[in-house]
Structure formats: C-alpha cells, structure tokens
Design a protein around this motif. Sequence first.
Motif, PDB file in Angstrom:
ATOM      1  N   ILE A   8      -1.311  21.523 -71.758  1.00  0.00           N
ATOM      2  CA  ILE A   8      -1.381  21.507 -70.299  1.00  0.00           C
ATOM      3  C   ILE A   8      -0.513  20.349 -69.827  1.00  0.00           C
ATOM      4  O   ILE A   8      -0.659  19.224 -70.315  1.00  0.00           O
ATOM      5  N   VAL A   9       0.390  20.620 -68.897  1.00  0.00           N
ATOM      6  CA  VAL A   9       1.388  19.615 -68.525  1.00  0.00           C
ATOM      7  C   VAL A   9       1.389  19.384 -67.017  1.00  0.00           C
ATOM      8  O   VAL A   9       0.867  20.180 -66.246  1.00  0.00           O
ATOM      9  N   GLY A  10       2.010  18.292 -66.617  1.00  0.00           N
ATOM     10  CA  GLY A  10       2.137  17.946 -65.209  1.00  0.00           C
ATOM     11  C   GLY A  10       2.149  16.448 -65.045  1.00  0.00           C
ATOM     12  O   GLY A  10       1.672  15.709 -65.917  1.00  0.00           O
ATOM     13  N   PRO A  11       2.653  15.958 -63.917  1.00  0.00           N
ATOM     14  CA  PRO A  11       2.802  14.514 -63.715  1.00  0.00           C
ATOM     15  C   PRO A  11       1.563  13.812 -63.177  1.00  0.00           C
ATOM     16  O   PRO A  11       1.538  12.585 -63.079  1.00  0.00           O
ATOM     17  N   ARG A  12       0.525  14.568 -62.818  1.00  0.00           N
ATOM     18  CA  ARG A  12      -0.659  13.978 -62.202  1.00  0.00           C
ATOM     19  C   ARG A  12      -1.889  14.269 -63.059  1.00  0.00           C
ATOM     20  O   ARG A  12      -1.900  15.222 -63.833  1.00  0.00           O
ATOM     21  N   THR A  13      -2.934  13.462 -62.888  1.00  0.00           N
ATOM     22  CA  THR A  13      -4.182  13.687 -63.612  1.00  0.00           C
ATOM     23  C   THR A  13      -5.413  13.490 -62.740  1.00  0.00           C
ATOM     24  O   THR A  13      -6.505  13.882 -63.129  1.00  0.00           O
ATOM     25  N   GLY A  14      -5.255  12.892 -61.576  1.00  0.00           N
ATOM     26  CA  GLY A  14      -6.396  12.461 -60.789  1.00  0.00           C
ATOM     27  C   GLY A  14      -7.016  13.529 -59.917  1.00  0.00           C
ATOM     28  O   GLY A  14      -6.467  14.616 -59.701  1.00  0.00           O
ATOM     29  N   LEU A  15      -8.190  13.194 -59.408  1.00  0.00           N
ATOM     30  CA  LEU A  15      -8.913  13.960 -58.403  1.00  0.00           C
ATOM     31  C   LEU A  15      -8.760  13.271 -57.049  1.00  0.00           C
ATOM     32  O   LEU A  15      -8.454  12.081 -56.980  1.00  0.00           O
ATOM     33  N   TYR A  16      -9.006  14.023 -55.990  1.00  0.00           N
ATOM     34  CA  TYR A  16      -8.956  13.455 -54.650  1.00  0.00           C
ATOM     35  C   TYR A  16     -10.215  12.642 -54.382  1.00  0.00           C
ATOM     36  O   TYR A  16     -11.335  13.116 -54.587  1.00  0.00           O
ATOM     37  N   ASP A  17     -10.032  11.425 -53.929  1.00  0.00           N
ATOM     38  CA  ASP A  17     -11.122  10.538 -53.551  1.00  0.00           C
ATOM     39  C   ASP A  17     -11.167  10.489 -52.027  1.00  0.00           C
ATOM     40  O   ASP A  17     -10.239   9.980 -51.389  1.00  0.00           O
ATOM     41  N   ALA A  18     -12.248  11.012 -51.449  1.00  0.00           N
ATOM     42  CA  ALA A  18     -12.338  11.100 -49.989  1.00  0.00           C
ATOM     43  C   ALA A  18     -12.359   9.725 -49.339  1.00  0.00           C
ATOM     44  O   ALA A  18     -11.783   9.532 -48.262  1.00  0.00           O
ATOM     45  N   GLU A  19     -13.021   8.762 -49.947  1.00  0.00           N
ATOM     46  CA  GLU A  19     -13.099   7.432 -49.349  1.00  0.00           C
ATOM     47  C   GLU A  19     -11.732   6.756 -49.322  1.00  0.00           C
ATOM     48  O   GLU A  19     -11.369   6.092 -48.347  1.00  0.00           O
ATOM     49  N   ALA A  20     -10.971   6.926 -50.383  1.00  0.00           N
ATOM     50  CA  ALA A  20      -9.637   6.330 -50.444  1.00  0.00           C
ATOM     51  C   ALA A  20      -8.593   7.199 -49.767  1.00  0.00           C
ATOM     52  O   ALA A  20      -7.484   6.742 -49.505  1.00  0.00           O
TER      53      ALA A  20
END
Length: 234
Positions: free
Chosen positions: A30-42
């Motif tokens: 599985i490839v791609g430049p991102r790994t994170g989830l959206y943080d609503a507070e930030a």
Amino acid sequence: MTVGRTGDFTWRHRMWQHLEATLGEGAYAIVGPRTGLYDAEADAPVSTAYADPSFPAPARRHLAGWGEGWLHMAPVIGEAVTASRADVLLVSLGLIDLGFYTDSEQTAANARAFITAARAANPGIRAVLLPVIPNVRAESDAPFAAACALFNTLLAKAVADLSVPGSPVLLASHPTGYDIHADTYDGTHPGPSGEHKLAAAFADAMHQAWSLGGRYAPAPDPVPAPDPEPERAL
C-alpha cells in the motif's frame, strides 16, 4: 471518506485486512505520501490514533485529504504515482467537489485530467473509481441530488472513454446495501459498517475484473487486550 478522522478504522484498514487475507503479506504494498487521520481540533491530518493501533505503519499510506476532491487531486496524482510507483489506484472522490467547488461537468473534467495525469506517470496504471454516494444533503436539496446523479453518469462515460486494454479503468458498483443513515456517523462519512461496504465495492471490482484477491469477507474488529491485573501486596 478515505482519509478518516481520529478514532476511525477507515475503509483503508478494511482493505488492508482483505489484502492480507486474500493475497498475503509481501504480495502487495500500500503506497502514498500520507499516513495520518484528520484531527478535528487541529483542523489538520495530523492524528495517528487509528481505532486499531496494530494497523501497521506501511499499510496506513494513502493520498487522501479531508475536504479534497478531484479538483485537488488531479494536479498532484502524477507526482504521487511517480514517487510511489503505484500500479493500482482506488479512488473515492467527487462529493466534496459537487458540494463546494465545481459543477458536474467540471468535476467530470477533473476526473478525466486525474486519469490522464496518472497514466502519463505510469502508462500501465489500473484504476477503480467509486461513484459518488449522495449524502444526507441530497435528501433535501434536489439540485444537489441531480448534480450527483449527472456526475455519476458523466463518470461512467469517462471510464468508458478512457479505459484501454493496457491501462484499464473500472467503475465500481454502488456499495451493496449502503444506507447513509445506518452506515455513516453523520449522513456522509462512513462508520464501521460503511467502511466495510466501501472496501467491498473496491475489492469485488478488482476480483471480478482482474482476479486480484478474492471476494470481500469482512474481518472482525480486533479485540482490545485486557488490562493487566493490578499487583496486590499483603
């Protein structure tokens, strides 16, 4: 719908489980430049708090963004394909475009530009595109509902026009039994049952068209480890 928010499993996690079960470790990446989830507070994709903490870091890779659609992804997909050497794209885009940025025709043009750019980066790229799933807004906004329907028609035409034997493009079926009131947490974004249904739409399309993997079978959610017994002293 793809990037997910803090505390989600994400349909990407469900797809990883499916690939592990049908292809096996080491048979895919599985490839791609991102790994994170959206943080609503930030208000930024900086969270690492997936619902399954054992979801391995390499499998968390993606190219998805909260509030990003075809409009945003068409200019960056070529570079992402080149950098990651991607062979297969699984794409769920369009609802945010129609809701905030572009009309049906413009959105379809951006989808065509996306495929063209991806193919320029890898002439043998394969892609599975998910139709737009109208959200709760479509129940009370008839013009928006019509825009979603028109875009899906235009997307199907784009797939027919752009798919070629050496670089096929598939239009996945609408996820079977998908109910925005039962399969999302807010009328738009998938909850656990919706995540499974989105992963199934992609997995079954790849299996039926390319014999890649198998038919989707939902894996159970991981069971959290019990808290250790506290030490007791006499």
